[in-house]
Design an enzyme around this catalytic site. Structure first.
Site, PDB file in Angstrom:
ATOM      1  N   LYS A  94       0.750  -1.124  -0.193  1.00  0.00           N
ATOM      2  CA  LYS A  94       0.086   0.075  -0.096  1.00  0.00           C
ATOM      3  C   LYS A  94       0.935   1.160   0.053  1.00  0.00           C
ATOM      4  O   LYS A  94       2.042   1.166   0.219  1.00  0.00           O
ATOM      5  CB  LYS A  94      -0.831   0.014   1.120  1.00  0.00           C
ATOM      6  CG  LYS A  94      -1.888  -1.056   1.268  1.00  0.00           C
ATOM      7  CD  LYS A  94      -2.660  -1.223   2.499  1.00  0.00           C
ATOM      8  CE  LYS A  94      -3.203   0.149   3.150  1.00  0.00           C
ATOM      9  NZ  LYS A  94      -4.044   0.872   1.841  1.00  0.00           N
ATOM     10  N   GLU A 103      -2.185   4.940   7.372  1.00  0.00           N
ATOM     11  CA  GLU A 103      -2.837   3.723   7.200  1.00  0.00           C
ATOM     12  C   GLU A 103      -2.242   2.531   8.200  1.00  0.00           C
ATOM     13  O   GLU A 103      -3.191   2.035   8.733  1.00  0.00           O
ATOM     14  CB  GLU A 103      -2.786   3.553   5.719  1.00  0.00           C
ATOM     15  CG  GLU A 103      -3.391   4.240   4.771  1.00  0.00           C
ATOM     16  CD  GLU A 103      -3.310   3.842   3.330  1.00  0.00           C
ATOM     17  OE1 GLU A 103      -3.887   4.584   2.555  1.00  0.00           O
ATOM     18  OE2 GLU A 103      -2.112   3.262   3.129  1.00  0.00           O
TER      19      GLU A 103
END
Length: 218
Positions: A94, A103
């Site tokens: 990611k 995140e």
């Protein structure tokens, strides 16, 4: 079905996993943007959200979703985010949107992490897409040299400053056969803020949009 239709499919399906009245974590990315669109039609379902980026925060505020500071809530039951790549073990790359550090923090806090993605993001071995690393600016040359030593090809992401005021190096030419080991190694380099390998804290559930419907993987 087109890719955008597959993203909408999983964006609608993940609503089934939300506890009414809860505060949820929301990530960043194109699939998450479709989920935020879905939330705009059912925004009374949740009490509010913890957001992983300034971009997602702006989108959520635009549709009237209250934003909470993660440090000021007692618990977070659910985090919903997308992935650049995901393997059968639900480990991910990611950070294409440069929000990887926040995140990771939200994912680590949440009791359950659901990844929503279309089938093009599925791989057997991570590394087809570049691996992002958020770094302190002065460490750029040092970390680039360390990445070369482990077989990667680092490329500075120009004109990008993260929400935390740092920069991104994207690493090409990696075949990531042991994601946990590589995550730990890169995180050990001085100056690394976070690496976009979500291997130690991987997804608990993946909802994958396919031409035959939503595939649920545990």
């Amino acid at each position: 079905m087109k890719t955008n239709e597959l993203k909408r499919l999983v964006a609608r399906k993940v609503v089934d996993y939300i506890n009414p009245g809860s505060v949820i974590g929301i990530g960043t990315g194109s699939t998450v943007s479709y989920f935020i669109e879905v939330l705009s039609t059912i925004k009374n379902l949740i009490s509010g959200a913890v957001s992983s980026s300034n971009f997602s925060t702006a989108c959520l505020k635009r549709i009237g979703i209250p934003i909470y500071d993660l440090s000021k809530i007692n618990s977070l039951v659910l985090y919903i985010d997308s992935a650049d790549e995901i393997n059968p073990q639900l480990q991910m790359i990611k950070g294409g949107g440069a929000a990887l550090t926040r995140e990771k923090i939200i994912a680590a806090t949440a009791e359950k992490f659901i990844c929503i993605a279309d089938e093009s993001k599925q791989v057997e071995i991570l590394g087809k897409v570049p691996l992002p690393i958020e770094i302190i600016p002065m460490a750029r040359s040092y970390i680039s040299n360390e990445i070369i030593k482990i077989g990667g090809m680092p490329k500075y992401r120009k004109n990008v400053i993260t929400d935390n005021g740092n920069v991104i190096i994207d690493v090409f030419n990696l075949v990531i056969t042991d994601p946990v080991c590589l995550e730990n190694k890169i995180n050990s380099f001085p100056g690394v803020v976070s690496v976009g390998l979500f291997a130690t804290r991987k997804a608990d559930i993946a909802l994958i949009g396919t031409s035959s419907g939503v595939q649920v993987i545990y």
